[in-house]
Scaffold this active site. Structure first.
Site, PDB file in Angstrom:
ATOM      1  N   TRP A   1      37.072  32.425  24.527  1.00  0.00           N
ATOM      2  CA  TRP A   1      36.880  33.213  23.318  1.00  0.00           C
ATOM      3  C   TRP A   1      37.387  34.650  23.443  1.00  0.00           C
ATOM      4  CZ3 TRP A   1      34.160  37.027  25.456  1.00  0.00           C
ATOM      5  CH2 TRP A   1      33.320  36.717  26.521  1.00  0.00           C
ATOM      6  N   ASN A   2      37.832  35.050  24.622  1.00  0.00           N
ATOM      7  CA  ASN A   2      38.139  36.482  24.762  1.00  0.00           C
ATOM      8  C   ASN A   2      39.481  36.866  24.137  1.00  0.00           C
ATOM      9  OD1 ASN A   2      39.481  35.147  26.834  1.00  0.00           O
ATOM     10  ND2 ASN A   2      39.461  36.935  28.153  1.00  0.00           N
TER      11      ASN A   2
ATOM     12  N   LYS B   1      41.259  22.392  22.305  1.00  0.00           N
ATOM     13  CA  LYS B   1      39.846  22.662  21.976  1.00  0.00           C
ATOM     14  C   LYS B   1      39.591  24.154  22.081  1.00  0.00           C
ATOM     15  CE  LYS B   1      35.909  23.069  23.942  1.00  0.00           C
ATOM     16  NZ  LYS B   1      35.304  24.019  22.985  1.00  0.00           N
ATOM     17  N   PRO B   2      39.307  24.806  20.943  1.00  0.00           N
ATOM     18  CA  PRO B   2      39.023  26.242  20.994  1.00  0.00           C
ATOM     19  C   PRO B   2      37.628  26.497  21.552  1.00  0.00           C
ATOM     20  CG  PRO B   2      39.393  25.468  18.720  1.00  0.00           C
ATOM     21  CD  PRO B   2      39.234  24.263  19.573  1.00  0.00           C
TER      22      PRO B   2
ATOM     23  N   GLY C   1      39.315  29.659  31.453  1.00  0.00           N
ATOM     24  CA  GLY C   1      37.882  29.908  31.292  1.00  0.00           C
ATOM     25  C   GLY C   1      37.258  30.262  32.632  1.00  0.00           C
TER      26      GLY C   1
ATOM     27  N   GLU D   1      43.480  28.542  34.698  1.00  0.00           N
ATOM     28  CA  GLU D   1      43.508  30.012  34.656  1.00  0.00           C
ATOM     29  C   GLU D   1      42.060  30.462  34.594  1.00  0.00           C
ATOM     30  OE1 GLU D   1      46.003  31.735  35.136  1.00  0.00           O
ATOM     31  OE2 GLU D   1      47.771  30.632  34.494  1.00  0.00           O
ATOM     32  N   LEU D   2      41.547  30.946  35.708  1.00  0.00           N
ATOM     33  CA  LEU D   2      40.099  31.163  35.797  1.00  0.00           C
ATOM     34  C   LEU D   2      39.751  32.654  35.855  1.00  0.00           C
ATOM     35  CD1 LEU D   2      39.469  28.201  38.252  1.00  0.00           C
ATOM     36  CD2 LEU D   2      39.599  28.186  35.759  1.00  0.00           C
TER      37      LEU D   2
ATOM     38  N   CYS E   1      40.340  38.734  31.512  1.00  0.00           N
ATOM     39  CA  CYS E   1      40.295  38.144  32.851  1.00  0.00           C
ATOM     40  C   CYS E   1      40.860  39.134  33.869  1.00  0.00           C
ATOM     41  CB  CYS E   1      41.055  36.835  32.874  1.00  0.00           C
ATOM     42  SG  CYS E   1      42.684  36.959  32.149  1.00  0.00           S
TER      43      CYS E   1
ATOM     44  N   GLU F   1      31.862  38.124  38.590  1.00  0.00           N
ATOM     45  CA  GLU F   1      32.878  38.581  37.637  1.00  0.00           C
ATOM     46  C   GLU F   1      32.151  39.279  36.484  1.00  0.00           C
ATOM     47  OE1 GLU F   1      34.861  35.751  35.090  1.00  0.00           O
ATOM     48  OE2 GLU F   1      36.597  37.061  34.897  1.00  0.00           O
TER      49      GLU F   1
END
Ligand code: NAD
Length: 476
Positions: free
Chosen positions: A145-146, A169-170, A222, A244-245, A278, A380
């Site tokens: 969502w960012n 999937k959003p 996410g 992509e974390l 991120c 984080e």
């Protein structure tokens, strides 16, 4: 709004919906279908039926459609930015930037349309070989969502130009901009079924998509914890993954750095998007010899940041995107105070605007004297809180910076070439910036090392994440 499957706007099989809330005001903006496993299966079927047709179009034809879509997005930039701010919370200027980024990414991949082809290889005494590159089939994109618009582009750009079809999937808090962008792609001529959007809970819709035997690749952005779960599920079907974390990016400010520039970089690096990036600056290390001067300037800059509803004028920082994130940040800062793990020099509270508007606001916060074992340095921190530590020299700065399970981005601020080189070489991250932080571009590979992920997005290499390489050997 409705989901988009097979080129149609549809409700969920369950007939249920969930609410989309403006994080600055708590007001209900819209409701979207609460997708189920059945909806995920229908979307995969739709993408699968569309695959042969789409894969047989030329990359140039695909580029024409994506280019038309990016033109419409540019024309509708203000309206899309308004929608993005309402569901995500970021200031309007940041939303405009992100919508512009969406268009830019699609245009970049249009430019690569003629670039992906195989090679011709002479094989000594054994004839010839050549390679061909083929799309994988149905791919799945699961996004956070960012930065929902930008990250959507990072995934659909390379997937679609290379001939794959997709189910996206959003995130449950920010599906509206994604759904609108998907309808623009249809308007631009994308055939039905090539891009499908299913809204709903990650554990239900996301997991069904990942497990579906017809899905050949998953591109996920996410949290690291969710990424690990997806990797486990994908391993069962030996599927390709791009993960992509999270990150805990360090910023190193050396004794010879341009302190004004470093302060500006830290303010943008940490507080852009209310700290929810991120590659935000999540830990800052400054040389002892300039620490006092630097921290004073930074404190003044943080105090000047104007917090408020992203739709209003003169706002530098909006709210956090959702209650969970807001509660996390409040708890983290309370923990620092209770355990005496650092000194808050500015911020640290929920501002008045929050009570008046029912929004998830938090003051931009600076904390010094943070011990190594503090949660602030270990986790984080996805919000507007910046821990600033002091180091005696570059060796210590690099050691502290690399002391994390993450390895997404890092920056070094110096005018000295030796220090710059040491930083660029020794900082353990997928992207290292010199005298800047946070800047990304579709032309440049992006992704992390260690627990920040697997694979790369952006740049020409991102295409190979969506293409299969086939070798053909000829004895002539
Ligand atoms: P999240 O992992 O909670 O959710 C991301 C997406 O995964 C959402 O769409 C969610 O519904 C879905 N999901 C949740 N559980 C799932 C499951 N079990 N199976 C399948 N899908 C599932 O992350 P978030 O809170 O939305 O986003 C913030 C995180 O994203 C931060 O850690 C941030 O650093 C990271 N991020 C990374 C990058 C990058 O490029 N490296 C970019 C942006 C954000």
């Amino acid at each position: 709004m409705k989901m988009q499957i097979g080129g149609k706007a549809v409700d969920a099989c369950s007939g249920e919906f969930f609410d989309i809330i403006n994080p600055a005001t708590g007001e209900l903006i819209d409701r979207v279908p609460k997708g189920t496993e059945d909806d995920a299966a229908i979307a995969v079927e739709s993408a699968s039926s569309a695959f042969n047709g789409w894969a047989s179009t030329s990359p140039q034809q695909r580029a024409r459609i994506l280019y038309t879509a990016s033109g419409i997005v540019r024309q509708r930039q203000d309206e899309l930015a308004f929608l993005l701010t309402r569901e995500q919370g970021k200031p309007l200027a940041e939303s405009k930037n992100e919508i512009e980024g969406f268009a830019h990414v699609l245009e970049y991949y249009c430019g690569l349309a003629s670039s992906f082809h195989g090679d011709f290889v002479p094989v000594h005494q054994n004839g010839y070989a050549f390679t061909v590159k083929k799309p994988l089939g149905v791919c799945t994109a699961i996004i956070p969502w960012n930065m929902p618009a930008l990250i959507m582009a990072w995934k659909i750009g390379p997937a679609l130009i290379s001939g794959n079809t997709l189910v996206l999937k959003p995130a449950s808090n920010t599906p509206l901009t994604n759904l609108t962008l998907a309808s623009i792609l249809s308007e631009a001529g994308l055939p039905p079924g090539v891009l499908n959007i299913v809204t709903g809970p990650g554990e239900v819709v996301g997991e069904s998509l990942v497990k579906s035997p017809k899905v050949k690749k998953i591109s996920f952005t996410g949290e690291a914890r969710t990424g690990k779960r997806i990797a486990e599920l994908a391993a069962g079907g030996m599927k390709r993954v791009t993960l992509e974390l999270g990150g805990s990016d360090p910023m190193l400010v050396c004794d010879d750095a341009d302190l004004e520039a470093a302060v500006a970089g830290a303010l943008r690096g940490r507080f852009y998007n209310c700290g929810q990036a991120c590659t935000a600056v999540k830990r800052l290390f400054v040389f002892e010899s300039v620490a006092e001067r630097f921290i004073k300037k930074l404190e003044a800059g943080v105090r000047n940041l104007r917090v408020g509803n992203g739709l209003h004028e003169n706002v530098d920082m909006g709210p956090l995107n959702n209650r969970r994130q807001w509660e996390y940040i409040k708890e983290l800062v309370a923990d620092v105070e209770e355990k005496d793990e650092g000194r808050i020099i500015t911020g640290g509270r929920v501002p008045e605007v929050s009570t008046c508007s029912k929004g998830y606001f938090f003051e931009p916060t600076l904390i010094v004297d943070v011990p190594r074992e503090s949660r602030l340095l270990k986790e984080e921190v996805f919000g507007p809180v910046l821990p600033v530590g002091q180091v005696k020299d570059l060796d210590e700065a690099i050691e502290e910076s690399n002391n994390t399970c993450y390895g997404l981005g890092a920056s070094i601020w110096t005018k000295n070439l030796d220090k710059a080189r040491a930083g660029c070489e020794q900082l353990n991250a997928g992207i290292v910036w010199l005298n800047q932080h946070l800047k990304v571009a579709p032309e440049v590979p992006f992704g992390g090392t260690k627990e920040s992920g697997i694979g790369r997005e952006n740049g020409p290499d991102a295409l190979s994440e969506y293409l299969d390489l086939k070798t053909i050997m000829l004895k002539i």
